[in-house]
Every structure is written in structure tokens, then in C-alpha cells.
Design a protein around this motif. Structure first.
Motif, PDB file in Angstrom:
ATOM      1  N   GLU A   1      17.401 -16.283  -0.199  1.00  0.00           N
ATOM      2  CA  GLU A   1      16.080 -16.713  -0.692  1.00  0.00           C
ATOM      3  C   GLU A   1      15.100 -15.564  -0.872  1.00  0.00           C
ATOM      4  N   THR A   2      15.238 -14.541  -0.022  1.00  0.00           N
ATOM      5  CA  THR A   2      14.284 -13.433  -0.068  1.00  0.00           C
ATOM      6  C   THR A   2      14.558 -12.453  -1.216  1.00  0.00           C
ATOM      7  N   SER A   3      15.579 -12.725  -1.998  1.00  0.00           N
ATOM      8  CA  SER A   3      15.963 -11.765  -3.037  1.00  0.00           C
ATOM      9  C   SER A   3      14.907 -11.651  -4.136  1.00  0.00           C
ATOM     10  N   PRO A   4      14.534 -10.409  -4.503  1.00  0.00           N
ATOM     11  CA  PRO A   4      13.588 -10.246  -5.617  1.00  0.00           C
ATOM     12  C   PRO A   4      14.243 -10.603  -6.957  1.00  0.00           C
ATOM     13  N   ILE A   5      15.580 -10.607  -6.977  1.00  0.00           N
ATOM     14  CA  ILE A   5      16.289 -10.940  -8.225  1.00  0.00           C
ATOM     15  C   ILE A   5      16.823 -12.364  -8.113  1.00  0.00           C
ATOM     16  N   PRO A   6      16.374 -13.266  -8.986  1.00  0.00           N
ATOM     17  CA  PRO A   6      16.884 -14.633  -8.919  1.00  0.00           C
ATOM     18  C   PRO A   6      18.371 -14.694  -9.282  1.00  0.00           C
ATOM     19  N   ALA A   7      19.019 -15.800  -8.922  1.00  0.00           N
ATOM     20  CA  ALA A   7      20.459 -15.948  -9.217  1.00  0.00           C
ATOM     21  C   ALA A   7      20.742 -15.666 -10.690  1.00  0.00           C
ATOM     22  N   LEU A   8      21.712 -14.801 -10.943  1.00  0.00           N
ATOM     23  CA  LEU A   8      22.016 -14.458 -12.337  1.00  0.00           C
ATOM     24  C   LEU A   8      22.675 -15.643 -13.040  1.00  0.00           C
ATOM     25  N   THR A   9      22.228 -15.896 -14.257  1.00  0.00           N
ATOM     26  CA  THR A   9      22.870 -16.946 -15.052  1.00  0.00           C
ATOM     27  C   THR A   9      24.206 -16.395 -15.569  1.00  0.00           C
ATOM     28  N   ILE A  10      25.028 -17.284 -16.142  1.00  0.00           N
ATOM     29  CA  ILE A  10      26.319 -16.840 -16.711  1.00  0.00           C
ATOM     30  C   ILE A  10      26.080 -15.770 -17.782  1.00  0.00           C
ATOM     31  N   ALA A  11      25.040 -16.003 -18.627  1.00  0.00           N
ATOM     32  CA  ALA A  11      24.769 -15.050 -19.709  1.00  0.00           C
ATOM     33  C   ALA A  11      24.359 -13.697 -19.124  1.00  0.00           C
ATOM     34  N   GLN A  12      23.546 -13.741 -18.057  1.00  0.00           N
ATOM     35  CA  GLN A  12      23.130 -12.464 -17.447  1.00  0.00           C
ATOM     36  C   GLN A  12      24.317 -11.764 -16.789  1.00  0.00           C
ATOM     37  N   GLN A  13      25.215 -12.542 -16.204  1.00  0.00           N
ATOM     38  CA  GLN A  13      26.405 -11.933 -15.592  1.00  0.00           C
ATOM     39  C   GLN A  13      27.249 -11.227 -16.650  1.00  0.00           C
ATOM     40  N   SER A  14      27.375 -11.884 -17.807  1.00  0.00           N
ATOM     41  CA  SER A  14      28.159 -11.259 -18.888  1.00  0.00           C
ATOM     42  C   SER A  14      27.483  -9.978 -19.345  1.00  0.00           C
ATOM     43  N   LEU A  15      26.138 -10.041 -19.459  1.00  0.00           N
ATOM     44  CA  LEU A  15      25.415  -8.868 -19.939  1.00  0.00           C
ATOM     45  C   LEU A  15      25.579  -7.694 -18.970  1.00  0.00           C
ATOM     46  N   VAL A  16      25.398  -7.979 -17.686  1.00  0.00           N
ATOM     47  CA  VAL A  16      25.492  -6.926 -16.671  1.00  0.00           C
ATOM     48  C   VAL A  16      26.903  -6.314 -16.674  1.00  0.00           C
ATOM     49  N   THR A  17      27.891  -7.116 -16.997  1.00  0.00           N
ATOM     50  CA  THR A  17      29.266  -6.605 -17.035  1.00  0.00           C
ATOM     51  C   THR A  17      29.518  -5.816 -18.320  1.00  0.00           C
ATOM     52  N   SER A  18      29.137  -6.412 -19.453  1.00  0.00           N
ATOM     53  CA  SER A  18      29.557  -5.794 -20.713  1.00  0.00           C
ATOM     54  C   SER A  18      28.689  -4.618 -21.134  1.00  0.00           C
ATOM     55  N   ILE A  19      27.478  -4.524 -20.589  1.00  0.00           N
ATOM     56  CA  ILE A  19      26.614  -3.401 -20.982  1.00  0.00           C
ATOM     57  C   ILE A  19      27.276  -2.068 -20.614  1.00  0.00           C
ATOM     58  N   THR A  20      28.089  -2.088 -19.545  1.00  0.00           N
ATOM     59  CA  THR A  20      28.763  -0.858 -19.121  1.00  0.00           C
ATOM     60  C   THR A  20      29.788  -0.408 -20.173  1.00  0.00           C
ATOM     61  N   SER A  21      30.497  -1.372 -20.756  1.00  0.00           N
ATOM     62  CA  SER A  21      31.471  -0.994 -21.806  1.00  0.00           C
ATOM     63  C   SER A  21      30.729  -0.453 -23.025  1.00  0.00           C
ATOM     64  N   ILE A  22      29.546  -1.051 -23.310  1.00  0.00           N
ATOM     65  CA  ILE A  22      28.817  -0.588 -24.497  1.00  0.00           C
ATOM     66  C   ILE A  22      28.332   0.850 -24.293  1.00  0.00           C
ATOM     67  N   SER A  23      27.741   1.130 -23.116  1.00  0.00           N
ATOM     68  CA  SER A  23      27.254   2.500 -22.935  1.00  0.00           C
ATOM     69  C   SER A  23      28.420   3.481 -22.798  1.00  0.00           C
ATOM     70  N   ALA A  24      29.562   2.998 -22.262  1.00  0.00           N
ATOM     71  CA  ALA A  24      30.741   3.876 -22.194  1.00  0.00           C
ATOM     72  C   ALA A  24      31.199   4.206 -23.614  1.00  0.00           C
ATOM     73  N   LEU A  25      31.119   3.223 -24.483  1.00  0.00           N
ATOM     74  CA  LEU A  25      31.486   3.437 -25.886  1.00  0.00           C
ATOM     75  C   LEU A  25      30.560   4.494 -26.516  1.00  0.00           C
ATOM     76  N   ILE A  26      29.249   4.335 -26.271  1.00  0.00           N
ATOM     77  CA  ILE A  26      28.282   5.281 -26.848  1.00  0.00           C
ATOM     78  C   ILE A  26      28.541   6.693 -26.317  1.00  0.00           C
ATOM     79  N   SER A  27      28.695   6.803 -24.980  1.00  0.00           N
ATOM     80  CA  SER A  27      28.809   8.160 -24.439  1.00  0.00           C
ATOM     81  C   SER A  27      30.173   8.772 -24.721  1.00  0.00           C
ATOM     82  N   SER A  28      31.210   7.932 -24.902  1.00  0.00           N
ATOM     83  CA  SER A  28      32.490   8.548 -25.248  1.00  0.00           C
ATOM     84  C   SER A  28      32.377   9.193 -26.625  1.00  0.00           C
ATOM     85  N   LEU A  29      31.613   8.576 -27.513  1.00  0.00           N
ATOM     86  CA  LEU A  29      31.413   9.186 -28.828  1.00  0.00           C
ATOM     87  C   LEU A  29      30.562  10.451 -28.709  1.00  0.00           C
TER      88      LEU A  29
END
Ligand SMILES: O[C@H]1[C@H](O)[C@@H](O)[C@H](O)[C@@H](O)[C@H]1O
Length: 524
Positions: A84-112
Motif C-alpha cells: 500500500e505504501t508504494s509510490p508506484i501504483p500496481a502496473l497495468t498489463i499495458a504498463q508491464q508490456s511497456l516496461v518490458t519492451s522498452i528495453t528491446s527498443i533502446s537496445a535496438l537503437i543503441s546497437s545501431l
């Protein structure tokens, strides 16, 4: 250490693939004396533990790649159910996907982006990636909002992408020809080890409130160690030759090949100068391709480079599109759906199998050869996937939408269902076959590119990996929901079949060749 005379023949080992035998005639690349035989005998010298230590230091980037891509699944379990004390509310499914996939996107950018950065030195690029890993670890662990988390995951992905492109290139350029495959496989061993460590740490902190903070922060520790080790790491000899530091390059090559320069005999010195000369020849074209536009033109305009790009980019894409990371990222959901009591532990078995069989391939690659290993292991992957599809087809109930709810989709007493075990064993078989071949061979891509376009080619091939990784991460759950598990696993089996045909048609056997010989081979 080499197990026997190094393989100097380019005939494809299965006797079927493209016959590049005559590529060896191009001994001019090794110097005018034409004594490849003599040089090859010397190459069998003892490079000693030094080269292995270098690879271990560089391989920490691989460990971080594995850790940071795998830790998210344990962190998400907590972020989806915060105290309950968490400053970050429970992540929705969409937010979970974003938090996961953003890493692949930035990895794609930096690999280039890693192409231009590594032109300033491979070591500098590895250092930059380590700094980014630390920044990303601290940022993620201090995040106070969803946006903060997303930014932290983005930063860490920049490190993952850069490390994944530059480290294999550094290892390729530093390794003696007869050890190159093995040393590159060691990098994949590190990636898979990082994934196991992530699962274990995730499990360790799973009951700690805000345990996701230390989970993310711990990623900074190996990066800090790596920065210390980087002071002892030499620059790539090929990069040094390219920038005119011939003496330094010669002394590093001497250490790599286990030659003591003070006590060296005439044959040793000749072999060293052969090596430096062959690298110089490869590098000469670089000066002609000073601008980035010229490099792009050369990469796509020259037949051998186009082939190199097709082989390496195609293999990288296939490594991801065959669906392995769907298991890596979502196996706890799949196993929960099948009714296994401890899905986190069953999915640890995916990471452990992956790691163990990457070790097996460390032994197999130099003995069997990469081409033959791929041709044998990819059909096994397809068999594993078809067996899993068969298992799903026969499950008592098949409500795959339950995958989102992380609960059993099978009627009463699910894990006792015979077919749940069929799926567990066939996916494990699939993972073992994946790890023995396609899980690591694509990372040996740098060997296909001549020095003039190596960093650019490697960067593009790595980007093929991350873009396909993103596609799988983004679509897998949707495919399971819309097409069902049977069709999804069959689709991956079809992709394996197409991938096998591609390998059969275009993947050459390069075992034991030096980089300049591979360039000659692709030009034919
Ligand atoms: O080579 C690695 C390794 O197979 C990892 O286990 C996988 O997660 C990566 O995507 C892959 O690039």
C-alpha cells in the motif's frame, strides 16, 4: 586450448553445403611466402590463460545483458502487486508490456549507434556500455513513478544493445582463429548465466517488500567491476592496426598467440609479421571508406558484404523469431497455466537448461563446426515445438486466455495431467536444442565482415536481433490468445523449418579460418 591441428579446409563438413574449398588458395592474404601450413602450426601455440581472462572481463557485458533482460519478470511480479505504501501504483498489463519492451527498443537503437562509437575504439565502447548499465541500474532502483521506471529500463537497454554488438566484435578481433568460436561462445555462456542469476536473485527478493529495487540495483555491481577490469584490457589489435599503432598491435597479437617476443625464434617472428600484414591488407580498404555514406554504399554495394549481412542478419532474426524468448520471458505464465505448483522454479529450469547446453556447445562447436551443429539442432527444435503443440492439443481444457491470469487452465488436478508433462519435457528439449546451436552461433557474426564495414555490419545484424526480439515479446501473448497455443507453437516450428532451409542454403563453414580468409571466402 586447441584439440588438434587447426582445421584449414573450408569444405562444408556435411559435404552438402556450398563448397568454398578453393577459398584457401587465396594465401596472398597471409603474405607473400605462401606458407600457411607453417603459420598454422605456430597458431597451435599456447595462448595461455590471458586470452580467456580478457574474454571473461569483456563477457561481463554479456552477463549484464542476460541479467537485465531476465530480471524484469521477477520485478514485474512485485510491481503488479505493490504494498500500500508504494509510490508506484500496481502496473497495468499495458504498463508491464511497456516496461518490458522498452528495453528491446533502446537496445535496438543503441546497437545501431554502437557502430560509430566503436570506431573510436572497441574498449571505449565497452566502457561506455558499462557506465550506462550503472546509470540504468541506479535509475531503475530509485524510480518513484511508472515514467521513471520506463526511463530506467530505456537506459539499461542502451547498455544491453551496445554491449551485445561490441563485445562479440571485440572478442572476434582479439581471438586466435582456432579459439574464436569457443571464446565467442563463452560470451553467450555469460548471457545465459546472467539470466540464471537474475532468476535466483528474483526468487531471493520475491518476498521482500520493494524487493524490485535491490533486484535492479544489483545489476550495477558487475558493471562496476568491469570498469575496474577494463584498465587491464588491451584494445583490439585489428583496431590498433587500423589506426596505425602497429607495435602495440604486434605485442598484443604475440600475447594472444602465446609468443614471448623476447625469446621468439625466426618462425615466430615471421608468423607475427604475417598476421600483422594480413590485418593491414584487410584494413587498407578502411582508409578508402572514410565517410559513413561510403561505408553504407560498400556494405550494400559489394556482393561479399551483402552476403555477410544476409547471413548474419538472417541468423540473428531467426534466433529470435524461433520463439525462444517467449519461453524465457513468459514460461512462468505458461507453467502456471499448466498447473505446476512452483512456476518460478519450473521456469528457472528453462534458464538452467539454456545455460547448461550453451556450455555443451562450447565443447561441440570446435569439434562439430557451427554449420553442422545448426543443421542438426534446428530440426530438434522443430520436433520439440511440435511435441509441445501436441501436448497443448491434448490438454483436458484449453483456455489459453488464462495465461494472463497466471492460473491453471486445466480442469481438476492439472499438473497430474500427462500432457502437462509432455509440454514441460518437449519445451525443455526445445531449449536444449536451441542453446546448442542457434542460441549462440549468431553472435559470432563479426567474422563475416571485413574490417572496413565490420562495426556497421555487426551493428545492423545486432539490430535485426533486437527488432525480432521486440516482435516476439510484443506478440506472443496475443498469439496465444487469438490463435491458441497449438497454432502458436506450430508457427514457431514452421519458422524453424524455414530457418533450417536458409542455413542449409547460405551458411558457410568458417571453423578455423582467420578473418581475412573468411573475407576471401565470401567474395567468391
Ligand atoms: O544468445 C542469447 C541467449 O540465447 C539468451 O538466452 C537469449 O535470451 C537471447 O535473446 C539470445 O540472444
Amino acid at each position: 586450448m586447441p584439440d588438434g591441428p587447426i582445421e584449414m579446409s573450408a569444405i562444408s563438413r556435411d559435404g552438402h553445403g556450398p563448397d568454398y574449398n578453393d577459398a584457401r588458395d587465396d594465401d596472398a592474404l597471409l603474405g607473400s611466402d605462401n606458407d600457411v601450413e607453417e603459420a598454422s602450426k605456430l597458431v597451435r601455440g599456447e595462448p595461455g590463460i590471458w586470452v580467456w581472462l580478457l574474454v571473461v572481463s569483456a563477457g561481463i557485458s554479456g552477463l549484464l545483458f542476460g541479467y537485465d533482460t531476465a530480471i524484469i519478470s521477477s520485478a514485474l511480479l512485485q510491481l503488479a502487486n505493490p504494498p500500500e505504501t508504494s509510490p508506484i501504483p500496481a502496473l497495468t498489463i499495458a504498463q508491464q508490456s511497456l516496461v518490458t519492451s522498452i528495453t528491446s527498443i533502446s537496445a535496438l537503437i543503441s546497437s545501431l549507434g554502437s557502430g560509430p562509437v566503436s570506431e573510436y575504439g572497441r574498449k571505449k565502447a565497452i566502457f561506455a556500455a558499462a557506465v550506462v548499465f550503472i546509470l540504468g541500474a541506479v535509475w531503475q532502483s530509485w524510480a518513484q513513478s511508472v515514467q521513471g521506471l520506463v526511463v530506467g529500463r530505456f537506459i539499461v537497454g542502451l547498455g544491453v544493445g551496445a554491449g551485445s554488438a561490441v563485445v562479440p566484435m571485440y572478442i572476434t578481433e582479439l581471438s586466435p582463429a582456432h579459439l574464436r568460436s569457443r571464446l565467442n561462445t563463452l560470451n553467450t555462456v555469460f548471457i545465459t548465466l546472467g539470466q540464471i542469476v537474475a532468476y535466483l536473485i528474483g526468487y531471493w527478493y520475491s518476498q521482500t517488500p520493494f524487493g524490485w529495487r535491490p533486484m535492479f540495483l544489483l545489476g550495477g555491481v558487475p558493471a562496476t567491476i568491469q570498469i575496474g577490469l577494463l584498465f587491464f584490457l588491451p584494445e583490439s589489435p585489428r583496431w590498433l592496426v587500423q589506426h596505425g599503432y602497429i607495435e602495440q598491435a604486434t605485442s598484443i597479437l604475440a600475447r594472444v598467440y602465446g609468443i614471448n617476443q623476447d625469446e621468439s625464434n625466426a618462425a615466430d617472428r615471421r608468423m607475427l609479421s604475417h598476421l600483422v600484414r594480413s590485418i593491414e591488407q584487410g584494413v587498407r580498404s578502411e582508409t578508402e571508406l572514410a565517410s559513413t555514406t561510403a561505408k553504407w554504399k560498400n556494405l550494400f554495394g559489394k556482393r561479399s558484404n551483402r552476403r555477410a549481412l544476409l547471413i548474419s542478419g538472417g541468423l540473428q532474426g531467426f534466433q529470435q523469431l524461433c520463439g525462444f524468448n517467449a519461453l524465457m520471458y513468459f514460461s512462468s505464465l505458461i507453467y502456471a497455466m499448466l498447473g505446476f505448483e512452483s512456476p518460478t522454479l519450473t521456469s528457472l529450469s528453462v534458464a538452467a537448461t539454456n545455460f547448461t547446453f550453451t556450455l555443451v556447445s562450447l565443447v561441440l562447436i570446435p569439434r562439430v563446426g557451427k554449420r553442422r551443429l545448426l543443421l542438426y539442432s534446428v530440426p530438434m527444435m522443430a520436433i520439440g515445438l511440435l511435441a509441445a503443440a501436441f501436448g497443448f492439443h491434448n490438454l483436458p481444457t484449453q483456455d489459453v486466455s488464462a495465461i494472463h491470469e497466471e492460473k491453471s487452465a486445466i480442469n481438476a488436478d492439472p499438473a497430474s495431467s500427462f500432457y502437462a508433462y509432455v509440454i514441460l519435457f518437449s519445451t525443455t528439449f526445445y531449449v536444449a536444442s536451441y542453446a546448442s546451436g542457434i542460441g549462440n552461433v549468431p553472435w559470432q557474426q563479426a567474422e563475416f565482415f571485413p574490417m572496413s564495414v565490420r562495426s556497421l555490419g555487426t551493428a545492423i545484424a545486432t539490430a535485426c536481433n533486437w527488432s525480432s526480439n521486440f516482435i516476439i515479446g510484443e506478440t506472443f501473448l496475443g498469439l496465444m490468445d487469438n490463435m491458441g497455443a497449438v497454432a502458436t507453437f506450430m508457427l514457431f516450428a514452421v519458422i524453424c523449418t524455414v530457418g533450417w532451409a536458409g542455413i542449409y542454403l547460405i551458411y558457410p563453414d568458417t571453423e578455423g579460418m582467420n578473418l581475412e580468409e573468411i573475407e576471401a571466402l565470401l567474395s567468391r
